[in-house]
Design a protein around this motif. Structure first.
Motif, PDB file in Angstrom:
ATOM      1  N   LEU A   1     -11.742  16.807 -12.820  1.00 38.20           N
ATOM      2  CA  LEU A   1     -13.068  17.376 -12.962  1.00 38.20           C
ATOM      3  C   LEU A   1     -12.930  18.663 -13.348  1.00 38.20           C
ATOM      4  N   ASN A   2     -13.823  18.962 -14.387  1.00 32.42           N
ATOM      5  CA  ASN A   2     -14.235  20.137 -14.986  1.00 32.42           C
ATOM      6  C   ASN A   2     -15.566  20.315 -15.148  1.00 32.42           C
ATOM      7  N   TYR A   3     -15.974  21.603 -15.037  1.00 31.65           N
ATOM      8  CA  TYR A   3     -17.626  21.653 -15.063  1.00 31.65           C
ATOM      9  C   TYR A   3     -18.287  21.002 -16.108  1.00 31.65           C
ATOM     10  N   LYS A   4     -17.543  21.011 -17.599  1.00 33.29           N
ATOM     11  CA  LYS A   4     -18.366  20.087 -18.469  1.00 33.29           C
ATOM     12  C   LYS A   4     -18.386  18.695 -18.080  1.00 33.29           C
ATOM     13  N   ASP A   5     -17.644  18.190 -17.237  1.00 37.10           N
ATOM     14  CA  ASP A   5     -17.405  16.810 -16.783  1.00 37.10           C
ATOM     15  C   ASP A   5     -18.759  16.624 -15.993  1.00 37.10           C
ATOM     16  N   ALA A   6     -18.974  17.628 -15.154  1.00 39.05           N
ATOM     17  CA  ALA A   6     -19.998  17.529 -14.122  1.00 39.05           C
ATOM     18  C   ALA A   6     -21.482  17.417 -15.027  1.00 39.05           C
ATOM     19  N   LEU A   7     -21.292  18.298 -15.912  1.00 41.08           N
ATOM     20  CA  LEU A   7     -22.752  18.154 -16.671  1.00 41.08           C
ATOM     21  C   LEU A   7     -22.709  16.917 -17.473  1.00 41.08           C
ATOM     22  N   ALA A   8     -21.668  16.333 -17.758  1.00 42.00           N
ATOM     23  CA  ALA A   8     -21.719  14.998 -18.560  1.00 42.00           C
ATOM     24  C   ALA A   8     -21.894  13.928 -17.547  1.00 42.00           C
ATOM     25  N   CYS A   9     -21.632  14.083 -16.307  1.00 39.50           N
ATOM     26  CA  CYS A   9     -22.118  13.196 -15.330  1.00 39.50           C
ATOM     27  C   CYS A   9     -23.534  13.193 -15.113  1.00 39.50           C
ATOM     28  N   GLN A  10     -24.316  14.094 -15.424  1.00 40.16           N
ATOM     29  CA  GLN A  10     -25.759  14.196 -15.527  1.00 40.16           C
ATOM     30  C   GLN A  10     -26.411  13.992 -16.592  1.00 40.16           C
TER      31      GLN A  10
ATOM     32  N   PRO B   1     -25.055   4.321 -23.452  1.00 34.28           N
ATOM     33  CA  PRO B   1     -24.219   4.637 -21.994  1.00 34.28           C
ATOM     34  C   PRO B   1     -23.031   5.587 -22.492  1.00 34.28           C
ATOM     35  N   HIS B   2     -22.809   6.530 -21.540  1.00 38.65           N
ATOM     36  CA  HIS B   2     -21.465   7.449 -21.872  1.00 38.65           C
ATOM     37  C   HIS B   2     -20.798   7.179 -20.840  1.00 38.65           C
ATOM     38  N   VAL B   3     -19.066   7.459 -20.850  1.00 42.73           N
ATOM     39  CA  VAL B   3     -18.382   7.611 -19.914  1.00 42.73           C
ATOM     40  C   VAL B   3     -17.747   8.898 -19.943  1.00 42.73           C
ATOM     41  N   PRO B   4     -17.960  10.026 -18.929  1.00 41.99           N
ATOM     42  CA  PRO B   4     -17.259  11.413 -18.946  1.00 41.99           C
ATOM     43  C   PRO B   4     -15.826  11.215 -18.712  1.00 41.99           C
ATOM     44  N   GLY B   5     -15.541  12.540 -18.691  1.00 40.32           N
ATOM     45  CA  GLY B   5     -14.081  12.727 -18.635  1.00 40.32           C
ATOM     46  C   GLY B   5     -13.433  13.443 -19.571  1.00 40.32           C
ATOM     47  N   ILE B   6     -13.403  14.598 -19.820  1.00 38.17           N
ATOM     48  CA  ILE B   6     -12.696  15.042 -21.024  1.00 38.17           C
ATOM     49  C   ILE B   6     -11.117  15.418 -20.910  1.00 38.17           C
TER      50      ILE B   6
ATOM     51  N   ASP C   1     -29.639  16.036  -8.752  1.00 40.61           N
ATOM     52  CA  ASP C   1     -29.297  14.554  -8.578  1.00 40.61           C
ATOM     53  C   ASP C   1     -27.812  14.181  -8.595  1.00 40.61           C
ATOM     54  N   ALA C   2     -27.235  15.505  -8.839  1.00 42.28           N
ATOM     55  CA  ALA C   2     -25.452  15.400  -9.178  1.00 42.28           C
ATOM     56  C   ALA C   2     -25.068  14.390 -10.202  1.00 42.28           C
ATOM     57  N   ALA C   3     -24.343  13.356  -9.556  1.00 44.60           N
ATOM     58  CA  ALA C   3     -24.008  12.360 -10.688  1.00 44.60           C
ATOM     59  C   ALA C   3     -24.883  10.918 -10.687  1.00 44.60           C
ATOM     60  N   ASN C   4     -26.180  11.135 -10.023  1.00 42.57           N
ATOM     61  CA  ASN C   4     -26.697   9.622  -9.779  1.00 42.57           C
ATOM     62  C   ASN C   4     -27.651   9.312 -11.112  1.00 42.57           C
ATOM     63  N   GLY C   5     -27.104  10.089 -12.298  1.00 43.64           N
ATOM     64  CA  GLY C   5     -27.557   9.441 -13.334  1.00 43.64           C
ATOM     65  C   GLY C   5     -26.754   8.161 -13.965  1.00 43.64           C
TER      66      GLY C   5
ATOM     67  N   LEU D   1     -17.074  10.282  -6.690  1.00 41.82           N
ATOM     68  CA  LEU D   1     -17.259  11.210  -7.839  1.00 41.82           C
ATOM     69  C   LEU D   1     -18.637  12.003  -7.540  1.00 41.82           C
ATOM     70  N   PRO D   2     -19.679  11.573  -7.220  1.00 45.24           N
ATOM     71  CA  PRO D   2     -20.840  12.209  -7.016  1.00 45.24           C
ATOM     72  C   PRO D   2     -20.812  13.570  -6.146  1.00 45.24           C
ATOM     73  N   ASP D   3     -19.879  13.347  -4.894  1.00 46.04           N
ATOM     74  CA  ASP D   3     -19.778  14.579  -3.976  1.00 46.04           C
ATOM     75  C   ASP D   3     -19.088  15.522  -4.691  1.00 46.04           C
ATOM     76  N   ALA D   4     -17.992  15.153  -5.284  1.00 44.23           N
ATOM     77  CA  ALA D   4     -17.179  16.097  -6.010  1.00 44.23           C
ATOM     78  C   ALA D   4     -17.824  16.983  -7.440  1.00 44.23           C
ATOM     79  N   VAL D   5     -18.841  16.184  -7.898  1.00 43.66           N
ATOM     80  CA  VAL D   5     -19.562  16.918  -8.850  1.00 43.66           C
ATOM     81  C   VAL D   5     -20.555  17.763  -8.212  1.00 43.66           C
TER      82      VAL D   5
END
Length: 342
Positions: free
Chosen positions: A50-59, A69-74, A18-22, A315-319
């Protein structure tokens, strides 16, 4: 007065497909920002990354996000709007990396961020927000890895291997090590990026098979003076068994796995150092020293082809790219959204 801004808000956990579709872009106000216990700084964010940890947070990955709710971005960089601290005044340019930003606390994929007053680092007269975020946690981690190598191995003692060399940490590790006079061997699964890595200073570019092998011997032939490892797992185990006497491996990643099938022999017979590198909880004084080096003697400006910029809408495509292993270099995130403005 309450101020509105765009943010990427994650409402639920998803799976990797689902990439960032959450989550999605939402218009928030300063009233929505979680409070801070003690003195705080309100930052108008110009840029995140965008870091790998951010991609996980986006999910909504449970290893990163524990409440919604949560806002990613380390990472984030911008200017101070309000400050409870005498250390910062309005309009001061600052960056924030690590701590709980983008994990336990709302992060940088947001037009505004409120953080504890001891988190920001001044970048006045040193780096622009975009330059600071081109480094971000990736450059900050790479610099710490290089410092770990420096403590054990001087330039000229042999080759220094960098795994995951086209990733955010990898490109900076290659460039900084080469700048300091080390002979760098870059490992990548993207052979098309070989010329780019050589342009950063790699003396040699090799494939991932250099760390593949079926031997389970506790020690392998001594090959590398030192290494920066961004992948973990079996490649890291092979690497440790191949390090020369009194060499060092700075380890900071686990995309290849969290298990480490090793014996104690590399450590007690060859005196190998396995130096773990963390970034989120790095104490303030070492943190300031790292940024002093990155903005001064160790400064690296990546070539344009290694830095791209996306908005929150993109952002979803980048994630998806970073989760599928197609990401190269650094991706900056501007906390703006055409959708939120319509």
């Amino acid at each position: 007065m309450s101020k509105s801004f765009a943010a990427w808000v994650v409402d639920k956990a998803t799976d990797k497909s689902d990439a960032a579709n959450g989550g999605g872009v939402r218009e928030l106000t300063t009233d929505d920002l979680p409070p801070v216990d003690g003195p705080s700084v309100l930052i108008e964010v110009e840029c995140s990354s965008l870091n790998y940890k951010d991609a996980l947070a986006c999910q909504g990955h449970p290893g990163v996000v524990n409440r919604f709710p949560h806002v990613p971005g380390i990472d984030c960089a911008g200017r101070v709007l309000e400050s409870d601290s005498a250390s910062f005044a309005p309009d001061d340019p600052v960056l924030v990396t690590g701590y709980d930003l983008g994990a336990a606390r709302w992060g940088g994929y947001s037009g505004l961020v409120r953080v504890p007053a001891d988190w920001p680092v001044s970048i006045k007269d040193r780096l622009s927000p975009a330059q600071a975020m081109a480094y971000g946690t990736a450059g900050f981690t790479a610099a710490q890895c290089v410092m770990a190598v420096q403590r054990c191995v001087e330039p000229g003692r042999g080759d220094v291997l960098v795994t995951g060399a086209t990733g955010g940490v990898g490109v900076y590790a290659v460039a900084i090590l080469a700048k300091l006079g080390y002979r760098v061997v870059a490992v990548t699964g993207k052979p098309a990026q070989a010329d780019t890595l050589r342009g950063l200073g790699a003396a040699e570019v090799v494939g991932r098979d250099v760390l593949e092998g079926e031997s389970d011997a506790p020690l392998l032939s001594e090959r590398w003076a030192a290494a920066v490892d961004t992948v973990g797992g079996a490649p890291l185990a092979t690497l440790v068994r191949s390090i020369r006497h009194r060499g060092v491996v700075a380890a900071c990643g686990l995309v290849a796995g969290a298990e480490l099938p090793l014996t104690v022999y590399p450590f007690i017979l060859r005196g190998v150092t396995l130096a773990g590198v963390d970034s989120a909880k790095c104490p303030r004084e070492p943190r300031l020293e790292v940024w002093r080096r990155l903005s001064g003697p160790w400064r690296v400006d990546l070539p344009q082809e290694l830095v791209d910029t996306v908005t929150l809408d993109e952002l979803p495509d980048a994630v998806a790219r970073i989760l599928s292993g197609r990401h190269v270099g650094r991706t900056l995130v501007r906390p703006t959204s055409e959708a939120a403005l319509r």
